[in-house]
Motif scaffolding. Structure first.
Motif, PDB file in Angstrom:
ATOM      1  N   SER A 218       0.829  -1.209   0.000  1.00  0.00           N
ATOM      2  CA  SER A 218       0.000   0.000   0.000  1.00  0.00           C
ATOM      3  C   SER A 218       0.860   1.255   0.000  1.00  0.00           C
ATOM      4  O   SER A 218       1.997   1.265   0.478  1.00  0.00           O
ATOM      5  N   TYR A 219       0.272   2.316  -0.571  1.00  0.00           N
ATOM      6  CA  TYR A 219       0.846   3.652  -0.499  1.00  0.00           C
ATOM      7  C   TYR A 219      -0.312   4.640  -0.580  1.00  0.00           C
ATOM      8  O   TYR A 219      -1.066   4.661  -1.569  1.00  0.00           O
ATOM      9  N   GLU A 220      -0.470   5.409   0.500  1.00  0.00           N
ATOM     10  CA  GLU A 220      -1.582   6.351   0.612  1.00  0.00           C
ATOM     11  C   GLU A 220      -2.895   5.613   0.329  1.00  0.00           C
ATOM     12  O   GLU A 220      -3.212   4.644   1.003  1.00  0.00           O
ATOM     13  N   ASP A 221      -3.648   6.033  -0.702  1.00  0.00           N
ATOM     14  CA  ASP A 221      -4.935   5.394  -0.938  1.00  0.00           C
ATOM     15  C   ASP A 221      -4.847   4.222  -1.918  1.00  0.00           C
ATOM     16  O   ASP A 221      -5.870   3.626  -2.264  1.00  0.00           O
ATOM     17  N   LYS A 222      -3.672   3.888  -2.356  1.00  0.00           N
ATOM     18  CA  LYS A 222      -3.508   2.778  -3.293  1.00  0.00           C
ATOM     19  C   LYS A 222      -3.149   1.499  -2.535  1.00  0.00           C
ATOM     20  O   LYS A 222      -2.214   1.497  -1.723  1.00  0.00           O
ATOM     21  N   VAL A 223      -3.901   0.430  -2.815  1.00  0.00           N
ATOM     22  CA  VAL A 223      -3.670  -0.863  -2.157  1.00  0.00           C
ATOM     23  C   VAL A 223      -3.561  -1.933  -3.235  1.00  0.00           C
ATOM     24  O   VAL A 223      -4.401  -2.017  -4.137  1.00  0.00           O
ATOM     25  N   TYR A 224      -2.535  -2.757  -3.123  1.00  0.00           N
ATOM     26  CA  TYR A 224      -2.312  -3.844  -4.082  1.00  0.00           C
ATOM     27  C   TYR A 224      -2.325  -5.162  -3.306  1.00  0.00           C
ATOM     28  O   TYR A 224      -1.460  -5.412  -2.471  1.00  0.00           O
ATOM     29  N   ASP A 225      -3.362  -5.980  -3.566  1.00  0.00           N
ATOM     30  CA  ASP A 225      -3.500  -7.296  -2.926  1.00  0.00           C
ATOM     31  C   ASP A 225      -3.201  -8.338  -3.996  1.00  0.00           C
ATOM     32  O   ASP A 225      -4.028  -8.602  -4.872  1.00  0.00           O
ATOM     33  N   ILE A 226      -2.023  -8.935  -3.924  1.00  0.00           N
ATOM     34  CA  ILE A 226      -1.568  -9.799  -5.004  1.00  0.00           C
ATOM     35  C   ILE A 226      -1.246 -11.195  -4.498  1.00  0.00           C
ATOM     36  O   ILE A 226      -0.609 -11.365  -3.456  1.00  0.00           O
ATOM     37  N   ASN A 227      -1.742 -12.208  -5.222  1.00  0.00           N
ATOM     38  CA  ASN A 227      -1.412 -13.587  -4.887  1.00  0.00           C
ATOM     39  C   ASN A 227      -0.001 -13.882  -5.368  1.00  0.00           C
ATOM     40  O   ASN A 227       0.413 -13.443  -6.438  1.00  0.00           O
ATOM     41  N   ILE A 228       0.732 -14.659  -4.574  1.00  0.00           N
ATOM     42  CA  ILE A 228       2.140 -14.870  -4.916  1.00  0.00           C
ATOM     43  C   ILE A 228       2.325 -15.737  -6.163  1.00  0.00           C
ATOM     44  O   ILE A 228       3.437 -15.851  -6.676  1.00  0.00           O
ATOM     45  N   ARG A 229       1.219 -16.312  -6.657  1.00  0.00           N
ATOM     46  CA  ARG A 229       1.328 -17.010  -7.942  1.00  0.00           C
ATOM     47  C   ARG A 229       1.716 -16.021  -9.053  1.00  0.00           C
ATOM     48  O   ARG A 229       2.271 -16.418 -10.073  1.00  0.00           O
ATOM     49  N   GLU A 230       1.381 -14.732  -8.829  1.00  0.00           N
ATOM     50  CA  GLU A 230       1.723 -13.713  -9.821  1.00  0.00           C
ATOM     51  C   GLU A 230       3.233 -13.611 -10.026  1.00  0.00           C
ATOM     52  O   GLU A 230       3.700 -13.120 -11.053  1.00  0.00           O
TER      53      GLU A 230
END
Length: 459
Positions: free
Chosen positions: A78-90
């Motif tokens: 996350s940074y400020e209002d940006k959130v990245y929820d990523i599966n480690i398969r990526e």
């Protein structure tokens, strides 16, 4: 006796038969154990017991559990209002199932029969655990960090100052942002197994020119003009070109300004013409003649603005367009005019040609300057030129010819007076200048008697 021997022989045969049966059954049992296609008892991979499972069964057993587990292994950045929820398969994260199962299957299957049996028995008693290794593609992590940077990165923009016929407008600055990609990549790699939340590292790039700071340029704090009346058109053109190069320049607090760096070399390719310059006390034609009038006009405007002069040189001889002690000679690569903006607000230079005058204005924060400046040069010594007589046999005795016009020399001290409410509150000596005299030179015929000669000076 005979009966006793026969009984002993029958007993021996019975014992041998029983032993053979026992040994036969044991060999058969171990043969079955050694030839099985199952993983031996006591072998595990991580938390998975693989005892008595075939390789295929073991693979399916582990994979079915771990693949479900992978579905839930997400990393949140996350940074400020940006959130990245990523599966480690990526990141192409995967377990090396085949490698672990092959290692499990190899337990008890190395060496001779004795070694194998020993390993099988020891494994059953003490157990053997094999780690389930994993891997990921670093290039995928790099690509992911790059995508984040594309979404977050913001180009820094300085506030812009626009000056149009005395009207000032200012645009807003933009604070820049730049994801620290290498640091982010390292954070992701270090977190691939822990999966803790990550704060995306971002560099904040602050502009030096902000609307707030540029808004302090609100009026003229000093101005000065010189006249180039009577100059040749080539000299006037050089003044115009150099003055234009100076105009609309902003000098931030603490910044050092160099006349030569801003104006650049005086060459024909930049439009400069040939006009008289002063060199070693003589006026000779050269490209860029007249630029010193621009630097001198700027110098006096700077003095009145009360900025810190770092470098300034007088001419070797007096010039007509300014008082003694107030000139500033420049020569690209040799003599420069430099100053530092010692105020806490920016300065803005504006030049303007009006008729036969060059005007230079220094803009700044009028409210911060509650005093005025007066420059006063004082001639502390006048040096009269001497006379040199050169005999020339080609001239008639008693004949006298002027070869070189003489010129007075001067020692000048220049003072800066700080004035508040109409009164001088402080006086500073800002320069000590020396303008060399030049002797009169005459040629006379041989045999001429020395006599006093009266000379009319031509300034």
């Amino acid at each position: 006796m005979e009966r006793t021997k026969k009984r002993s022989l029958n007993l021996l045969i019975l014992l041998i038969s029983i032993t053979a049966i026992i040994l036969g059954l044991g060999a058969y049992g171990y043969y079955k154990v050694l030839s099985t296609n199952q993983i031996y008892e006591g072998v595990s991979v991580d938390e998975f017991d693989l005892s008595f499972k075939t390789k295929e069964e073991a693979l399916n057993f582990i994979r079915s559990s771990k693949e479900k587990e992978l579905d839930e292994k997400n990393m949140v950045l996350s940074y400020e209002d940006k959130v990245y929820d990523i599966n480690i398969r990526e990141f192409d994260f995967k377990y090396n199932y085949d490698d672990a199962v092959n290692k499990a299957y190899s337990i008890g299957r190395k060496g001779n029969i004795i070694n194998r049996i020993t390993d099988i028995i020891d494994t059953k008693k003490n157990g053997v655990n094999i780690s389930l290794n994993s891997s990921y593609d670093k290039n995928k992590i790099n690509e992911f960090a790059g995508r984040i940077a594309q979404e977050i990165d913001l180009e820094m923009k300085e506030a812009e100052f626009h000056f149009n016929n005395g009207n000032i407008t200012i645009t807003d600055e933009v604070i820049g942002k730049k994801v620290k990609q290498e640091e982010l990549i390292q954070l992701i790699e270090n977190n691939i197994y822990d999966l803790n939340p990550i704060e995306i590292p971002v560099e904040i790039i602050k502009p030096t020119r902000t609307r707030e700071l540029l808004s302090r340029i609100n009026g003229v704090i000093a101005e000065y003009f010189t006249s180039f009346k009577g100059s040749k058109k080539e000299r006037i053109e050089n003044i115009k070109i150099s003055a234009q190069a100076l105009s609309k320049k902003i000098i931030m607090p603490g910044e050092i300004f160099s006349f030569n760096e801003v104006v650049g070399p005086r060459k024909k390719e930049f439009g400069y013409k040939e006009a008289n310059i002063i060199k070693k006390g003589e006026f000779i034609p050269d490209v860029g003649g007249g630029v010193c009038q621009t630097s001198t006009t700027l110098y006096n405007a700077l003095l009145l603005a009360d900025v810190e002069i770092i470098e300034r040189s007088p001419h070797s001889v007096p010039v007509k367009y300014v008082n003694l002690g107030q000139d500033a000679a420049v020569s690209y690569g040799f003599l420069d005019l430099k100053f530092r903006n010692n105020f806490d607000f920016p300065l803005f230079i504006h030049s303007r040609i009006m008729g036969d005058r060059l005007h230079i204005y220094i803009y700044g924060d009028k409210a911060s300057k509650n005093y005025s400046i007066k420059i006063e040069p004082k001639v502390v010594e006048t040096i009269e030129p001497k006379e040199e007589i050169v005999e020339d046999s080609a001239l008639e005795p008693g004949t006298k010819e002027l070869v070189q016009e003489g010129r007075k020399g001067y020692k000048v001290h220049t003072y800066k007076h700080i004035i508040k409410n109409g009164k001088i509150v402080e006086t500073k000596l800002i320069s000590r200048d020396f303008y060399k005299p030049r002797n009169y030179i005459y040629k006379t015929g041989r045999g001429s008697h020395e006599q006093e000669i009266t000379i009319d000076e031509k300034e």
